[in-house]
Motif scaffolding. Structure first.
Motif, PDB file in Angstrom:
ATOM      1  N   LEU A  56       0.834  -1.190   0.000  1.00  0.00           N
ATOM      2  CA  LEU A  56       0.000   0.000   0.000  1.00  0.00           C
ATOM      3  C   LEU A  56       0.877   1.251   0.000  1.00  0.00           C
ATOM      4  O   LEU A  56       1.902   1.289   0.666  1.00  0.00           O
ATOM      5  N   GLY A  57       0.507   2.279  -0.751  1.00  0.00           N
ATOM      6  CA  GLY A  57       1.308   3.482  -0.889  1.00  0.00           C
ATOM      7  C   GLY A  57       1.080   4.530   0.183  1.00  0.00           C
ATOM      8  O   GLY A  57       1.541   5.655   0.058  1.00  0.00           O
ATOM      9  N   TYR A  58       0.379   4.177   1.236  1.00  0.00           N
ATOM     10  CA  TYR A  58       0.117   5.089   2.344  1.00  0.00           C
ATOM     11  C   TYR A  58      -0.141   4.238   3.579  1.00  0.00           C
ATOM     12  O   TYR A  58      -0.237   3.012   3.489  1.00  0.00           O
ATOM     13  N   ASN A  73      -3.021  -5.282   2.476  1.00  0.00           N
ATOM     14  CA  ASN A  73      -2.122  -5.403   1.339  1.00  0.00           C
ATOM     15  C   ASN A  73      -2.963  -5.537   0.069  1.00  0.00           C
ATOM     16  O   ASN A  73      -3.606  -6.560  -0.131  1.00  0.00           O
ATOM     17  N   PRO A  74      -2.944  -4.529  -0.802  1.00  0.00           N
ATOM     18  CA  PRO A  74      -3.754  -4.580  -2.021  1.00  0.00           C
ATOM     19  C   PRO A  74      -3.131  -5.413  -3.139  1.00  0.00           C
ATOM     20  O   PRO A  74      -3.770  -5.658  -4.166  1.00  0.00           O
ATOM     21  N   CYS A  75      -1.892  -5.858  -2.961  1.00  0.00           N
ATOM     22  CA  CYS A  75      -1.168  -6.581  -4.015  1.00  0.00           C
ATOM     23  C   CYS A  75      -1.708  -7.994  -4.189  1.00  0.00           C
ATOM     24  O   CYS A  75      -2.108  -8.634  -3.224  1.00  0.00           O
ATOM     25  N   ASN A  76      -1.681  -8.488  -5.433  1.00  0.00           N
ATOM     26  CA  ASN A  76      -2.163  -9.843  -5.693  1.00  0.00           C
ATOM     27  C   ASN A  76      -1.046 -10.790  -6.122  1.00  0.00           C
ATOM     28  O   ASN A  76      -1.309 -11.937  -6.465  1.00  0.00           O
ATOM     29  N   GLY A  77       0.194 -10.333  -6.137  1.00  0.00           N
ATOM     30  CA  GLY A  77       1.325 -11.187  -6.483  1.00  0.00           C
ATOM     31  C   GLY A  77       1.683 -11.215  -7.963  1.00  0.00           C
ATOM     32  O   GLY A  77       2.681 -11.809  -8.345  1.00  0.00           O
ATOM     33  N   ASN A  78       0.880 -10.578  -8.801  1.00  0.00           N
ATOM     34  CA  ASN A  78       1.150 -10.543 -10.236  1.00  0.00           C
ATOM     35  C   ASN A  78       2.078  -9.395 -10.604  1.00  0.00           C
ATOM     36  O   ASN A  78       2.218  -8.433  -9.851  1.00  0.00           O
ATOM     37  N   SER A  79       2.647  -9.475 -11.779  1.00  0.00           N
ATOM     38  CA  SER A  79       3.392  -8.375 -12.389  1.00  0.00           C
ATOM     39  C   SER A  79       2.690  -8.035 -13.691  1.00  0.00           C
ATOM     40  O   SER A  79       1.944  -8.853 -14.231  1.00  0.00           O
ATOM     41  N   VAL A  80       2.940  -6.837 -14.202  1.00  0.00           N
ATOM     42  CA  VAL A  80       2.363  -6.423 -15.477  1.00  0.00           C
ATOM     43  C   VAL A  80       3.436  -5.696 -16.275  1.00  0.00           C
ATOM     44  O   VAL A  80       4.268  -4.984 -15.714  1.00  0.00           O
ATOM     45  N   ILE A 114      -2.241  -5.931 -11.048  1.00  0.00           N
ATOM     46  CA  ILE A 114      -1.284  -6.164  -9.959  1.00  0.00           C
ATOM     47  C   ILE A 114      -1.815  -5.832  -8.575  1.00  0.00           C
ATOM     48  O   ILE A 114      -1.215  -6.226  -7.578  1.00  0.00           O
ATOM     49  N   ALA A 115      -2.959  -5.100  -8.491  1.00  0.00           N
ATOM     50  CA  ALA A 115      -3.446  -4.688  -7.170  1.00  0.00           C
ATOM     51  C   ALA A 115      -4.932  -4.350  -7.206  1.00  0.00           C
ATOM     52  O   ALA A 115      -5.503  -4.100  -8.265  1.00  0.00           O
ATOM     53  N   ASP A 116      -5.513  -4.296  -6.027  1.00  0.00           N
ATOM     54  CA  ASP A 116      -6.899  -3.879  -5.861  1.00  0.00           C
ATOM     55  C   ASP A 116      -6.980  -2.380  -6.163  1.00  0.00           C
ATOM     56  O   ASP A 116      -6.280  -1.578  -5.543  1.00  0.00           O
ATOM     57  N   ILE A 126      -3.271   4.071  -4.602  1.00  0.00           N
ATOM     58  CA  ILE A 126      -1.828   4.352  -4.594  1.00  0.00           C
ATOM     59  C   ILE A 126      -1.128   3.136  -4.018  1.00  0.00           C
ATOM     60  O   ILE A 126      -1.485   2.655  -2.942  1.00  0.00           O
ATOM     61  N   ILE A 127      -0.131   2.639  -4.729  1.00  0.00           N
ATOM     62  CA  ILE A 127       0.620   1.473  -4.263  1.00  0.00           C
ATOM     63  C   ILE A 127       2.119   1.719  -4.388  1.00  0.00           C
ATOM     64  O   ILE A 127       2.557   2.552  -5.166  1.00  0.00           O
ATOM     65  N   ASN A 128       2.876   0.968  -3.615  1.00  0.00           N
ATOM     66  CA  ASN A 128       4.320   0.925  -3.777  1.00  0.00           C
ATOM     67  C   ASN A 128       4.623  -0.154  -4.810  1.00  0.00           C
ATOM     68  O   ASN A 128       3.924  -1.172  -4.864  1.00  0.00           O
ATOM     69  N   ILE A 129       5.643   0.070  -5.587  1.00  0.00           N
ATOM     70  CA  ILE A 129       5.977  -0.890  -6.640  1.00  0.00           C
ATOM     71  C   ILE A 129       7.484  -1.076  -6.766  1.00  0.00           C
ATOM     72  O   ILE A 129       8.272  -0.253  -6.303  1.00  0.00           O
ATOM     73  N   ASN A 130       7.859  -2.149  -7.425  1.00  0.00           N
ATOM     74  CA  ASN A 130       9.189  -2.341  -7.982  1.00  0.00           C
ATOM     75  C   ASN A 130       8.998  -2.398  -9.479  1.00  0.00           C
ATOM     76  O   ASN A 130       7.971  -2.905  -9.951  1.00  0.00           O
ATOM     77  N   TYR A 131       9.950  -1.889 -10.231  1.00  0.00           N
ATOM     78  CA  TYR A 131       9.833  -1.929 -11.679  1.00  0.00           C
ATOM     79  C   TYR A 131      11.201  -2.004 -12.323  1.00  0.00           C
ATOM     80  O   TYR A 131      12.205  -1.648 -11.709  1.00  0.00           O
TER      81      TYR A 131
END
Length: 122
Positions: A69-71, A76-83, A108-110, A115-120
Motif C-alpha cells: 500500500l502506498g500510504y 495489502n492490495p497486491c495480488n502477487g502478479n506483475s504487469v 497487480i493490485a486492488d 496508490i501502491i508501492n511498486i518495484n519496476y
C-alpha cells in the motif's frame, strides 16, 4: 541483469526501483508520446526520469510489481502478479511517482488502494 528498484509507482531504466504508482482511470487528452493514437490499455505515464527529457523514454516497456500500500494502512492490495506496461505519457515534475492506467493497475493490485508501492524494471 536489470537492477531492481522500489518506491511509489515510478519506473526507471535498466534497474528495478522502488516507487509509488497512482491509479489513473483513463487518459483524458492526447498522450505526450503518441497523441491520440490508441496504444492499448497496458500503459503508463512516467516520471521525469522515465520520460527522459524530450521523450526518449516513449515506447519503453517496464515490468511493474506491487509491493504494498502506498500510504499508511493495514491491508495489502497486491495480488502477487506483475504487469508489463508501455510508457506513453509524461508526469511532469514527478520524481518518485508515476501513473498506471486502470487495466494495468488492476492486474497487480486492488484498485480501491488508488496508490501502491511498486518495484519496476525495463
Amino acid at each position: 541483469m536489470a537492477e531492481a528498484r522500489s518506491g511509489l509507482i515510478v519506473m526507471a531504466i535498466l534497474a528495478v526501483r522502488p516507487s509509488l504508482m497512482l491509479l489513473l482511470p483513463y487518459l483524458r487528452a492526447a498522450s505526450a508520446c503518441y497523441g491520440y493514437a490508441d496504444e492499448a490499455v497496458m500503459i503508463a505515464a512516467g516520471n521525469d526520469a522515465m520520460y527522459n527529457g524530450s521523450g526518449a523514454g516513449c515506447g519503453k516497456m517496464f515490468v511493474v510489481t506491487c509491493t504494498g500500500l502506498g500510504y499508511a494502512g493495514d491491508w495489502n492490495p497486491c495480488n502477487g502478479n506483475s504487469v508489463t506496461v508501455k510508457l506513453v505519457h509524461h508526469c511532469p515534475g514527478c520524481q518518485h511517482t508515476s501513473d498506471l492506467f486502470e487495466q494495468a493497475f488492476q492486474t497487480i493490485a486492488d484498485t480501491n488502494a488508488g496508490i501502491i508501492n511498486i518495484n519496476y524494471y525495463e
